[in-house]
Design an enzyme around this catalytic site. Structure first.
Site, mmCIF file in Angstrom:
data_model
loop_
_atom_site.group_PDB
_atom_site.id
_atom_site.type_symbol
_atom_site.label_atom_id
_atom_site.label_comp_id
_atom_site.label_asym_id
_atom_site.label_seq_id
_atom_site.Cartn_x
_atom_site.Cartn_y
_atom_site.Cartn_z
ATOM 1 N N SER A 1 39.109 -65.108 44.281
ATOM 2 C CA SER A 1 38.826 -64.876 42.863
ATOM 3 C C SER A 1 38.324 -66.163 42.200
ATOM 4 O O SER A 1 37.323 -66.730 42.638
ATOM 5 C CB SER A 1 40.073 -64.320 42.177
ATOM 6 O OG SER A 1 39.754 -63.718 40.949
ATOM 7 N N ASP B 1 37.562 -52.894 44.663
ATOM 8 C CA ASP B 1 37.833 -53.961 43.696
ATOM 9 C C ASP B 1 37.377 -53.520 42.303
ATOM 10 O O ASP B 1 36.205 -53.226 42.094
ATOM 11 C CB ASP B 1 37.090 -55.238 44.111
ATOM 12 C CG ASP B 1 37.540 -56.471 43.333
ATOM 13 O OD1 ASP B 1 38.063 -56.307 42.202
ATOM 14 O OD2 ASP B 1 37.361 -57.586 43.838
ATOM 15 N N HIS C 1 41.244 -55.744 44.384
ATOM 16 C CA HIS C 1 40.970 -57.169 44.191
ATOM 17 C C HIS C 1 42.034 -58.062 44.826
ATOM 18 O O HIS C 1 41.738 -59.155 45.282
ATOM 19 C CB HIS C 1 40.884 -57.466 42.680
ATOM 20 C CG HIS C 1 40.457 -58.860 42.356
ATOM 21 N ND1 HIS C 1 39.201 -59.340 42.658
ATOM 22 C CD2 HIS C 1 41.136 -59.894 41.777
ATOM 23 C CE1 HIS C 1 39.102 -60.597 42.259
ATOM 24 N NE2 HIS C 1 40.258 -60.964 41.736
#
Length: 337
Positions: free
Chosen positions: A148, A278, A306
């Protein structure tokens, strides 16, 4: 029943009752304390040791296991509002003789938080480089992993400091434009239009908002008790002002597409792992990286959101190990040629 035996049962019952009552009281009254104890115990069980490193007047907090060896060391960069312990689920499935380092990102957990610091993606990459130099991790090229926000930083790091790394793993990295808006991006647009941008879905302040965030980040639906949700919120609330500042910093024009702007400079063999479902960062970003980075290996995980590290830790660990083994085999073949 013999009186001595009765007394023994009473004493044994009392001895057992004390830790049980303490656990129940912690769960009901101080769930955040229980969460901290949980991470402490898990680190200890996995052999991860916490250390601090100082660069000038800046302090980095990190955990590590193992020592540098013939295989590359692995440095792991966590995502937005997380901390070094988020990697424990993957550490569990990695060999104990691998040298692993999990660092708290700038401003997070035990690493220095300063109002004067540069929290842009490039600013964070510079700080991580300071950390790497501080612990002399770059004596030999290492493998860099980021997820991320940490994936955005890892990609920029690989572009800016190519001599430091031998290979790169990006897990659902931020910093890329997308042809398809994710659910999270749509939510941000709606909040912006209604002038409620202070209510960022990734910064919960109630158990209900925490539950919504978990649903947003995960394809797998975890059944989390209300008390644990409260504990997770209690741990985060003191830091929410910083998280808001950080989010606005990494979402602005300077940082929003940092990985995209630097991906053509990445020369190290790269692995991209992405959850197909995601809802935070659209999976189409994987093809963007595959088309820009030479020797890019892409793995799309079915039935995964995610939070790849939490949802598919064993698979993720195996993919990283397989990638490193492949690179090692290719290096050996080159030497023999």
């Amino acid at each position: 029943m013999d009186l001595d035996v009765l007394n023994m049962f009473v004493i044994a019952g009392g001895t057992l009752a004390i830790p049980i009552l303490a656990f129940v009281a912690s769960f009901l009254l101080w769930p955040s304390a229980l969460i901290r104890i949980y991470y402490w115990y898990w680190r200890r069980a996995l052999g991860m040791q916490v250390r601090y490193a100082t660069y000038d007047d800046y302090q980095f907090c990190y955990s590590y296991r193992g020592r540098p060896g013939y295989r590359p060391s692995i440095l792991m960069l966590h995502g937005f509002s997380a901390h070094k312990d988020m990697w424990l689920s993957i550490v569990k499935f990695l060999p104990k003789n691998l040298h692993l380092i999990c660092v708290d990102m700038p401003g997070h957990e035990g690493t220095t938080r300063s109002a004067l610091d540069d929290y842009s993606i490039s600013g964070q990459a510079k700080r991580i480089h300071q950390f790497v130099e501080c612990i002399k991790l770059n004596r030999r090229p290492f493998h860099l992993v980021g997820t991320s926000m940490g994936g955005n930083v890892a990609g920029v790091y690989a572009a800016q400091y190519p001599e430091d790394i031998c290979s790169l793993t990006l897990i659902c990295p931020a910093g890329l434009p997308s042809t398809t808006d994710s659910k999270f991006i749509k939510q941000l647009r709606e909040l912006h239009e209604s002038e409620r941008i202070d209510r960022i879905p990734l910064i919960p302040s109630t158990p209900e908002e925490m539950a919504d965030m978990l649903k947003l980040c995960s394809y797998v639906r975890f059944k989390v008790p209300q008390q644990i949700l409260q504990g997770l919120v209690d741990v985060r609330i003191p830091h929410n002002d910083f998280y808001r500042k950080l989010f606005l910093e990494i979402a602005n024009e300077k940082s929003r597409h940092s990985l995209h702007e630097n991906m053509n400079k990445i020369k190290a063999p790269t692995q991209v792992i992405w959850g197909k479902q995601d809802q935070v960062l659209d999976v189409s970003g994987a093809s963007v990286l595959a088309n820009a980075i030479p020797d890019c290996h892409v793995y799309i995980l079915e039935n995964c959101g995610h939070s790849v590290v939490v949802e598919r830790p064993r698979k993720t660990a195996n993919l990283i190990l397989e990638f490193l083994a492949l690179l090692h085999s290719m290096d050996n073949n080159k030497k023999q040629a």
